[in-house]
Enzyme design. Structure first.
Site, PDB file in Angstrom:
ATOM      1  CE  LYS A 199     -10.664 -10.936  10.244  1.00  0.00           C
ATOM      2  NZ  LYS A 199      -9.697  -9.874   9.983  1.00  0.00           N
TER       3      LYS A 199
HETATM    4  C1  LIG Z   1      -7.232 -15.659   7.645  1.00  0.00           C
HETATM    5  C2  LIG Z   1      -6.705 -14.838   8.783  1.00  0.00           C
HETATM    6  N1  LIG Z   1      -5.964 -15.445   9.726  1.00  0.00           N
HETATM    7  C3  LIG Z   1      -5.481 -14.774  10.793  1.00  0.00           C
HETATM    8  C4  LIG Z   1      -5.725 -13.427  10.954  1.00  0.00           C
HETATM    9  C5  LIG Z   1      -5.078 -12.717  12.087  1.00  0.00           C
HETATM   10  O1  LIG Z   1      -5.973 -12.096  12.949  1.00  0.00           O
HETATM   11  P1  LIG Z   1      -5.534 -10.782  13.773  1.00  0.00           P
HETATM   12  O2  LIG Z   1      -5.446  -9.658  12.802  1.00  0.00           O
HETATM   13  O3  LIG Z   1      -6.647 -10.628  14.758  1.00  0.00           O
HETATM   14  O4  LIG Z   1      -4.237 -11.071  14.438  1.00  0.00           O
HETATM   15  C6  LIG Z   1      -6.516 -12.762   9.992  1.00  0.00           C
HETATM   16  C7  LIG Z   1      -6.831 -11.345  10.066  1.00  0.00           C
HETATM   17  O5  LIG Z   1      -7.068 -10.509  10.557  1.00  0.00           O
HETATM   18  C8  LIG Z   1      -7.005 -13.474   8.881  1.00  0.00           C
HETATM   19  O6  LIG Z   1      -7.727 -12.862   7.938  1.00  0.00           O
END
Ligand SMILES: Cc1ncc(COP(=O)(O)O)c(C=O)c1O
Length: 387
Positions: A199
């Site tokens: 990110k």
């Molecule tokens: C649109 C979206 N929602 C939720 C997440 C979930 O985040 P995490 O990977 O930090 O759990 C992500 C990705 O990483 C995402 O791209």
């Protein structure tokens, strides 16, 4: 300290980088200093000054009443649904063109994700298609700010208000994006973000919820910390979770937010260069930007129209991979994946815009350390791959 790219595990041959990753963190500011400070202070768990500072600063940046740090973006979505009391039998409207976490979180609370097609003008959930999917069981909507572009929140909030639904904005990929001049994170009942390593702002694994309703904030804080009563230590009125983020992780985030304008500006320059260099190649398309949107420059997107380009998206990805350049295909539509496809077929869902984008879309390398030379080389390979 090794470079951010080495830290990501990419192959380095002496000084020569032989592989270009699709994403890499920018940890070039006070990250190391603040992490060491957190370690030396012995505040390494989920209490400490960097957590307080990060939550205060992030809430301000989002124009929200509060920010609550959690251990990843998936947990942020899960916690939002728990706080909103979503239950088995409930339905939640979500896009199918998103990372699987959006729909998984709905399943964690026993509810069912109902998939809605995206708008070709934003690639985000299409407000014009929402009402047809609302049933007596529908409790809320989770728009996703796909690849950094904000969803049309006014239109979505209006439909939600008419039907008595809540809105949780999944802004995992849209750090500091703006919608009609307003920052993402302050536009829904609750917004959620991810700070995973790919990110724009990252602490490896991390996430945050933003919220302005004080009762919801209190519920989220209680559920995040095992359900403990904030007024009475070791008294647990509800069953909660350990979804906390550490002071060490927040130290990294604080350092990055100090340089937020520089980090965003570097990525915006990369976006602008890609657009200049790839413009006019038949069959190559760009992510649309709505007149009201100021997207977060997360991963640069292109679409490949096989008929005009003469090669498929996958062939182009292979050509780039052969030159040591990593790319990513767009998300596979969730309604076609094993955990969701039967329910989706039973509901007769047809999502043609999602299906077309998913087959033709890909992300090009996007991170602050990407050089002008790298961008020119990537664009050259794309141009020469056309048949
Ligand atoms: C649109 C979206 N929602 C939720 C997440 C979930 O985040 P995490 O990977 O930090 O759990 C992500 C990705 O990483 C995402 O791209």
């Amino acid at each position: 300290m090794s470079s951010p790219i080495e830290a990501c595990g990419w192959i380095v041959n002496g000084d020569v980088l032989v592989n270009i990753p699709v994403a890499a963190p920018d940890l070039s500011g006070n990250e190391e200093r603040y992490v060491v400070e957190a370690i030396r202070s012995s505040w390494i768990s989920s209490t400490g000054p960097f957590i307080q500072r990060f939550e205060r600063e992030f809430a301000e940046l989002c124009g929200a009443g509060a920010a609550i740090a959690v251990c990843n973006g998936t947990v942020a979505l899960h916690l939002a649904l728990l706080a909103l009391d979503v239950r088995p039998g409930d339905e939640v409207l979500v896009p199918s063109l998103t990372y699987i976490a959006t729909a998984n979180a709905v399943r964690y609370v026993g509810a069912e994700p109902v998939f809605v097609d995206v708008d070709p003008a934003t690639w985000c959930i299409d407000p014009a298609r929402l009402e047809a999917r609302i049933t007596r069981r529908t409790k809320g909507i989770i728009p996703v700010d796909l690849y950094g572009h904000p969803a049309d929140m006014d239109a979505i909030n209006h439909i939600a208000a008419v039907h008595g639904l809540w809105v949780v904005e999944d802004a995992a990929e849209a750090h500091l994006a703006r919608y009609k001049g307003r920052p993402t994170g302050g536009l829904a009942s609750i917004s959620t973000f991810s700070f995973y390593g790919n990110k724009i702002f990252t602490c490896g694994e991390g996430g945050v919820l933003t919220v302005s309703n004080p009762q919801l904030e209190m519920r989220i804080r209680t559920l995040r910390g095992q359900g403990m009563d904030p007024q009475r230590r070791y008294f647990f009125p509800v069953t909660g979770y350990n979804f906390r983020l550490t002071n060490v992780a927040c130290a990294m985030l604080c350092a990055q937010f100090e340089r937020r304008n520089e980090i965003i500006a570097k990525r915006e320059r990369i976006f602008a260069r890609y657009r200049e260099l790839l413009d006019g190649i038949p069959g190559i398309g760009f992510q649309p930007v709505a007149a009201w949107a100021q997207p977060a420059p997360w991963l640069f997107c292109i679409t490949v129209d096989e008929r005009a380009f003469g090669r498929t998206r996958d062939e182009l990805m292979h050509a780039l991979a052969a030159a040591g350049i990593d790319t990513r295909p767009f998300f596979i539509p969730l309604h076609s994946l094993p955990p969701f496809r039967e329910e989706s077929a039973r509901r007769g869902e047809r999502l043609p815009v999602t299906d077309t984008l998913s087959c033709g879309g890909m992300n090009l390398p996007t991170y602050g350390a990407l050089t002008e030379q790298d961008i020119v080389r990537i664009a050259e390979i794309v141009r020469k791959s056309r048949r």
